[in-house]
Design a protein around this motif. Structure first.
Motif, PDB file in Angstrom:
ATOM      1  N   LEU A 132      43.772 -75.150 -10.354  1.00 30.03           N
ATOM      2  CA  LEU A 132      45.199 -74.846 -10.378  1.00 30.03           C
ATOM      3  C   LEU A 132      45.669 -74.910 -11.833  1.00 30.03           C
ATOM      4  N   HIS A 133      46.049 -73.756 -12.394  1.00 33.49           N
ATOM      5  CA  HIS A 133      46.436 -73.732 -13.805  1.00 33.49           C
ATOM      6  C   HIS A 133      47.384 -72.575 -14.081  1.00 33.49           C
ATOM      7  N   ALA A 174      46.538 -77.534 -16.614  1.00 36.17           N
ATOM      8  CA  ALA A 174      45.610 -77.534 -15.484  1.00 36.17           C
ATOM      9  C   ALA A 174      45.869 -78.793 -14.668  1.00 36.17           C
ATOM     10  N   LEU A 175      45.927 -78.646 -13.360  1.00 38.88           N
ATOM     11  CA  LEU A 175      46.302 -79.745 -12.474  1.00 38.88           C
ATOM     12  C   LEU A 175      45.133 -80.139 -11.585  1.00 38.88           C
ATOM     13  N   GLY A 176      44.830 -81.423 -11.581  1.00 36.73           N
ATOM     14  CA  GLY A 176      43.765 -81.932 -10.722  1.00 36.73           C
ATOM     15  C   GLY A 176      42.392 -81.895 -11.358  1.00 36.73           C
ATOM     16  N   ASN A 194      50.774 -87.919 -13.910  1.00 42.44           N
ATOM     17  CA  ASN A 194      50.451 -87.555 -15.284  1.00 42.44           C
ATOM     18  C   ASN A 194      48.959 -87.542 -15.558  1.00 42.44           C
ATOM     19  N   ALA A 195      48.226 -88.460 -14.929  1.00 43.11           N
ATOM     20  CA  ALA A 195      46.786 -88.533 -15.172  1.00 43.11           C
ATOM     21  C   ALA A 195      46.054 -87.297 -14.660  1.00 43.11           C
ATOM     22  N   SER A 196      46.692 -86.543 -13.778  1.00 43.16           N
ATOM     23  CA  SER A 196      46.064 -85.353 -13.195  1.00 43.16           C
ATOM     24  C   SER A 196      46.430 -84.069 -13.924  1.00 43.16           C
ATOM     25  N   GLY A 248      45.521 -85.158 -22.807  1.00 43.57           N
ATOM     26  CA  GLY A 248      46.068 -85.889 -21.669  1.00 43.57           C
ATOM     27  C   GLY A 248      47.532 -86.235 -21.866  1.00 43.57           C
ATOM     28  N   LEU A 249      48.239 -86.423 -20.761  1.00 45.53           N
ATOM     29  CA  LEU A 249      49.637 -86.827 -20.829  1.00 45.53           C
ATOM     30  C   LEU A 249      49.740 -88.342 -20.964  1.00 45.53           C
TER      31      LEU A 249
END
Length: 397
Positions: free
Chosen positions: A161-162, A126-128, A62-64, A105-106
């Protein structure tokens, strides 16, 4: 048959609202520079729709994961803040690095509850890494947000990555879709509850990897795959020099030749149009006279140019059916359009193999592989006039 642009929300309508397909330039309408947070009517405040973000990616914690909710409300460009309020975008939002930080943020674990106000826009994930979104000044001197364009190599978000889902939420209901029209990167599904319980966009197990592999297997389309980050839609690939500008030319020529000597019929909500090629134009008689010049490959892939679909109830619906027929390669095999049997789509070697791969990857066979994929309801689109909640899930990679 109900082409999407006759629904309350179509991708083409949504992108028009956003100012056109996202490119590496200001992509949304200018806004009046006034605060929006807290200015909604009591009815609008009561209409906040519960939005739940679920991270089932299995590849990122989740933090990413970073969420962005951006779009328009009543012609004003807005964003949803982490505390759930609606705020205008502003040049002062740009930080020292020149970019905004609109990320939400999640929760530390589990599902993340949010709320959607009345607006039309996109939910980006968006990831990372966070997205680099910049507020700039448009031609009228007003602030405008540059949307990410992952298909453009020079875009600051090219390496991120999105992906996104699109929606319009207003007093008429919720209208939403997942989209692969520009690119495909992150598997997303939408569940919409209300008068009905509907889900769209869910990929089959290994669907992402299968879609990447299917595009790679077709030599002409293989350059559209960018590592394991995304697959670029062929129209954007054409603009980037990665896809041949004349790819569809033989098929287009054969359609024009075939319907010089026989009729092509197109049935829409307005009635049945009967057309033939006369003087290099495909001309239809019927509820209203409409005609089209011979499209280019780019016109077919973007469903634009000579296949542009005005919201006029006549030319627009016929253009949408023709665009779908070209991308699905059904115009020669079926002189009565639109075709509604998915088994007849993408059967020729010369077809939109990108869209074919996107549809094959989904559980229900529905995807938004090109802008007119809503013809005959094959797009990953759902709507509800009495919505009670929406869930956006990052599904397994």
């Amino acid at each position: 048959m109900a082409p999407r642009h006759q629904h309350r929300l179509g991708r083409r309508k949504l992108l028009f609202t956003l100012g056109g397909a996202a490119v590496a330039a200001p992509a949304v309408a200018a806004l009046a520079p006034r605060a929006l947070a807290g200015t909604g009517t009591p009815a609008e405040a009561a209409a906040l729709l519960p939005l739940t973000i679920v991270n089932d990616s299995g590849s990122f914690d989740n933090a990413s994961v970073h969420v962005y909710i951006v779009g328009n409300q009543d012609g004003r460009q807005v964003r949803v803040t982490p505390d759930g309020t609606l705020a205008p975008i502003a040049l002062s939002d740009n930080g020292a690095d020149g970019y905004t930080d609109y990320a939400i943020g999640l929760a530390g674990s589990g599902e993340t509850p949010l709320s959607l106000p009345y607006m039309s826009g996109r939910i980006y994930v968006a990831l990372g890494h966070k997205l680099k979104l910049k507020v700039v000044t448009d031609g009228n001197g007003n602030p405008a947000l540059q949307y990410p364009a992952g298909w453009v190599a020079s875009d600051p978000n090219h390496a991120v990555l999105h992906d996104c889902a699109e929606f319009t939420y207003n007093s008429s209901g919720m209208f939403c879709n997942t989209t692969m029209v520009d690119m495909f990167s992150v598997p997303l599904s939408i569940r919409l509850t209300g008068a009905k319980d509907q889900t769209t966009g869910t990929l089959r197990p290994s669907g992402r990897a299968d879609a990447f592999a299917a595009v790679r297997r077709t030599e002409v389309f293989a350059p559209l795959v960018v590592d394991d980050t995304r697959v670029i839609a062929p129209g954007h690939g054409l603009d980037a020099g990665l896809f041949p500008k004349d790819y569809f030319a033989p098929y287009i020529d054969e359609v024009w030749s075939t319907y010089t000597g026989r009729d092509l019929t197109v049935t829409t909500n307005a009635g049945t149009f009967t057309g033939r090629v006369r003087g290099e134009r495909l001309t239809f008689d019927g509820p209203a006279p409409v005609s089209f010049t011979k499209p280019s490959t780019r016109d077919v892939l973007f469903c634009d140019g000579s296949l542009a679909a005005p919201n006029d109830g006549t030319t627009g619906p016929v253009a949408a059916v023709l665009g779908a027929g070209f991308n699905r390669s059904t115009l020669l095999s079926a002189p009565a359009q639109p075709t509604t049997d998915a088994a007849s789509f993408y059967r020729t070697a010369l077809t939109n193999h990108y869209a074919k791969a996107m549809h094959a990857a989904t559980e229900d066979g529905k995807a938004y592989g090109f802008a007119f994929d809503d013809v005959a309801d094959f797009a990953s689109y759902i709507q509800d006039t009495a919505p009670t909640g929406i869930r956006l899930t990052l599904t397994p990679f």
